[in-house]
Design an enzyme around this catalytic site. Structure first.
Site, PDB file in Angstrom:
ATOM      1  N   GLU A  16       1.601  -0.661  -5.192  1.00  0.00           N
ATOM      2  CA  GLU A  16       0.420   0.496  -5.563  1.00  0.00           C
ATOM      3  C   GLU A  16       1.430   1.759  -5.702  1.00  0.00           C
ATOM      4  O   GLU A  16       1.554   2.443  -4.668  1.00  0.00           O
ATOM      5  CB  GLU A  16      -0.528   0.496  -4.349  1.00  0.00           C
ATOM      6  CG  GLU A  16      -1.500   1.626  -4.768  1.00  0.00           C
ATOM      7  CD  GLU A  16      -2.135   1.927  -3.314  1.00  0.00           C
ATOM      8  OE1 GLU A  16      -3.260   2.923  -3.574  1.00  0.00           O
ATOM      9  OE2 GLU A  16      -1.646   2.235  -2.353  1.00  0.00           O
ATOM     10  N   ASP A  60       0.791  -1.337  -0.016  1.00  0.00           N
ATOM     11  CA  ASP A  60       0.023  -0.080   0.051  1.00  0.00           C
ATOM     12  C   ASP A  60       0.708   1.353   0.072  1.00  0.00           C
ATOM     13  O   ASP A  60       1.889   1.209   0.544  1.00  0.00           O
ATOM     14  CB  ASP A  60      -1.036   0.010   1.257  1.00  0.00           C
ATOM     15  CG  ASP A  60      -1.842   1.182   1.400  1.00  0.00           C
ATOM     16  OD1 ASP A  60      -2.666   1.084   0.615  1.00  0.00           O
ATOM     17  OD2 ASP A  60      -1.805   1.844   2.316  1.00  0.00           O
TER      18      ASP A  60
END
Length: 695
Positions: free
Chosen positions: A479, A450
């Site tokens: 990400e 993330d």
């Protein structure tokens, strides 16, 4: 070993963080800049983690003095290619019914890592204007008049200029030497690059033993140490992502010509299985249904459904302790959330998925914590041991309405005041997060990382070597939004493809013709991603409005069909296949769209059965739209050398009749139904037919 790792490559003005590996929070560590270009005035600060900002092109050498010795870090800085771009918006561009304007507007974008309070647009008549020096590519800026970002406006500018070149290394034995060859390829709009080779300071290979001639590096076999790492970059107007070979004596791959063999590996390549896989993302707390609380046990009881889809990988949104439904505000990195179940129950779910032949990807959140995490509470309350655990910014830069304790404020991205950024300049934090990596890596098969763009490159390089040392098949998915090829340099295996995602949305809403799909694919090379890099192709995820909600049902199946028939790793976001319209809506079990679910099952099976859909390379196919809107139709060819398939996508309402001179058979491999005759196909959303006619 505390050596800081491989050579680093950057542009002038780009900050490069330098840190000892395998840190002990209390260890002594000192950096010295021992070489810099003649015109440079760059310096290194104090502390075990330093930042070098090259001010002129050239080679910089830094020494790290730590308890296990003195280690050298090479940093090669290249000229920056930038242009001053102008972003502007007017009051009419802002969304929201009520808008309080001001003379200045907050602006965030990739140029400031989406950090508020650092860049402001000034009012110029009816516009708010800001300029920034940006590299070639398309850039976005988001404007707001307050820190809540409830009302925003966006502007987009394109900076013309060359993309990044690419380079790939190969090796062979020749006349008693070990030879590394570099295949350097120009960017789509760039000039022919040259090659620069670099050795790795962790190895015993001496520069004096190496001969470099253009795009070839040669080492006498007897000069090879037990291990050597060779890095190379291609250099034209811009520099490439570096490629790396690891050479080990005594292996089984590649004769040296002296009777002894060496093993050659490519540490930056993704595991082979990733290119064949289909990923299924589960937003954990919405998966079990309307009236049932989602737990690990509840998900485990639904594995037969996941198995029926034919997917290979399940990506679970965060399962660690968190006060939020989405789970990204973590309060305990080492334990599971109580409402989901115990650690043992989580491992039981993983085992059940493994029994079904499905790998598990864990959502690794290490850019930030919840502000309710004890570490952040102790940090803000002035406990000395936690003073450097989180980023600190001047209170004058903070635009939130939070009355932060103390004389400064925490660093955070966007308006995420509840998830302050961890401080990777702290050895204690780096040790803490490496422990988090170690805690979960043996339980699962990969990490989806993330806010990967918020964590330093040097740390990700260490994480990669750490997890791959024991399990080369472990998957690292980044990400990075928007996508950035720098994260392919010995960091991540598979990357979010935001270009294709955005393009499929533009096609679905009718803003762009279907043919722009090829431009999105070309962007991968323009960004400079290595040919071997993996890309996740998707139409939905938990952070975006559903494609079905934004674009409608007419184009959804064509868009999904694109993700399964173009190169890359397709991802299905749970509920996408059931007709869920809400971004994080509850899974529709009893009232879902079974026909849409079956469509996804057939796509997964088709891709698994036909290698031509899993290899690189896409060739547009000439076609004529006899009936329907030509702008809503696109056709392309996929081949693995043994089989060639033609894919036709229709993003419009109803059925389009499309003629092609590349097919004889008119049976759709996806549905099994006839789709026309005499080189003409009728396509509602997607057809896939063999190409059998010679051209």
């Amino acid at each position: 070993m505390h050596h800081p790792g491989p050579p680093r490559f950057a542009t002038v003005g780009e900050s490069v963080e330098l840190a000892p590996r395998q840190p002990d929070p209390g260890m002594a560590a000192e950096w010295r800049l021992v070489e810099r270009p003649a015109a440079s005035t760059a310096t290194l600060g104090d502390g075990p983690v330093c930042h070098l900002e090259p001010d002129v092109p050239g080679v910089y050498r830094a020494e790290l003095i730590v308890p296990d010795g003195t280690h050298e870090q090479v940093i090669r800085a290249f000229p920056g290619v930038t242009e001053t771009a102008r972003f502007s918006v007017t009051a009419d561009d802002f969304d929201g019914d009520e808008l309080t304007v001001a003379d200045r507007a907050i602006v965030i974008g990739t140029f400031n890592d989406f950090t508020m309070g650092t860049h402001w647009a000034e009012r110029d008549g009816d516009e708010w204007v800001i300029e920034a020096d940006l590299p070639p590519g398309t850039h976005h800026a988001i404007f707001s008049f307050d820190g809540s970002f409830e009302s925003t406006a966006t502007d987009e500018v394109t900076v013309e200029g060359p993309g990044r070149p690419r380079v790939e290394l190969t090796s062979q034995a020749e006349d008693g030497d070990f030879v590394v060859s570099a295949d350097a390829r120009a960017a789509p709009s760039g000039s022919e690059p040259e090659v620069e080779f670099y050795l790795d300071g962790r190895d015993a290979l001496e520069e004096s033993a190496v001969t470099i001639d253009g795009d070839e590096l040669r080492v006498p076999h007897e000069a090879l140490p037990e291990m050597a790492r060779v890095h190379a970059v291609a250099v034209a107007e811009r520099h490439s992502v570096a490629d790396t070979l690891v050479v080990e004596r005594g292996g089984e791959n590649g004769e040296t010509g002296t009777g002894e063999t060496v093993s050659v590996s490519r540490p930056a390549d993704p595991p082979a299985w990733a290119g064949d896989a289909t990923i299924y993302e589960i937003f954990v707390r919405s998966f079990a249904g309307e009236t049932v609380d989602t737990t690990f046990e509840a998900i485990e009881r639904r594995v037969p459904y996941i198995e029926s889809l034919g997917v290979d990988v399940v990506w679970l949104t965060p399962v660690q302790a968190s006060p939020t439904r989405h789970g990204y505000h973590i309060t305990d990195f080492f334990d599971t959330a109580e409402d989901l179940g115990t650690r043992e129950e989580f491992e039981s779910l993983v085992d059940r998925l493994h029994d079904a032949g499905i790998r598990v990807v864990f959502d690794l959140v290490i850019n930030h914590s919840s502000r309710d995490h004890p570490a952040f509470q102790l940090h803000r309350a002035g406990v000395p041991e936690y003073a450097d655990y989180y980023e600190r910014i001047p209170v004058s830069q903070d635009v939130s309405d939070v009355d932060w304790a103390g004389t400064d404020a925490p660093g955070y991205y966007f308006n995420w005041t509840r998830i302050p950024n961890l401080n990777y300049d702290s050895l204690a934090v780096r040790r803490w997060m490496l422990d988090v990596v170690d805690e979960w890596r043996d339980v699962v098969d990969g990490f989806r990382c993330d806010v990967a763009w918020g964590v330093p490159h040097g740390f990700w390089k260490e994480v990669r070597e750490r997890v791959k040392a024991d399990d080369p098949e472990f998957l690292l998915l980044d990400e990075t939004v928007p996508r950035d090829a720098a994260f392919a340099e010995n960091e991540f295996d598979v990357h979010y493809d935001t270009d294709l995602f955005d393009t499929l949305r533009d096609i679905g809403t009718g803003e762009e013709p279907a043919s722009v799909l090829f431009e999105a694919l070309d962007a991968t090379a323009e960004h400079g991603y290595p040919d071997r890099a993996g890309h996740m192709r998707y139409v939905d995820n938990h952070d975006e409005d559903r494609y079905l909600d934004e674009c409608g049902a007419a184009s959804l199946q064509a868009a999904v069909g694109a993700t399964f028939t173009l190169p890359g790793t397709p991802m299905v976001y749970a509920g996408q296949e059931r007709g869920v319209e809400q971004q994080r809506g509850t899974m529709r079990w009893h009232d879902g769209d079974n026909a849409l679910t079956d469509f996804h099952r057939r796509l997964v099976a088709l891709r698994a059965d036909h290698a031509a859909l899993r290899v690189p390379g896409v060739c547009p196919v000439a076609h004529t739209v006899e009936t329907g809107d030509a702008d809503r139709v696109v056709a392309y060819e996929r081949t693995d050398g043994d089989e060639t398939l033609v894919v036709v996508l229709h993003f419009g309402d109803g059925t389009a009749k499309v003629s092609l001179d590349t097919i004889d058979e008119e049976t759709d491999l996806l549905s099994g139904n006839p789709v026309g005759g005499d080189g003409t196909v009728e396509v509602g959303d997607i057809v896939v037919v063999p190409a059998t006619r010679e051209r």
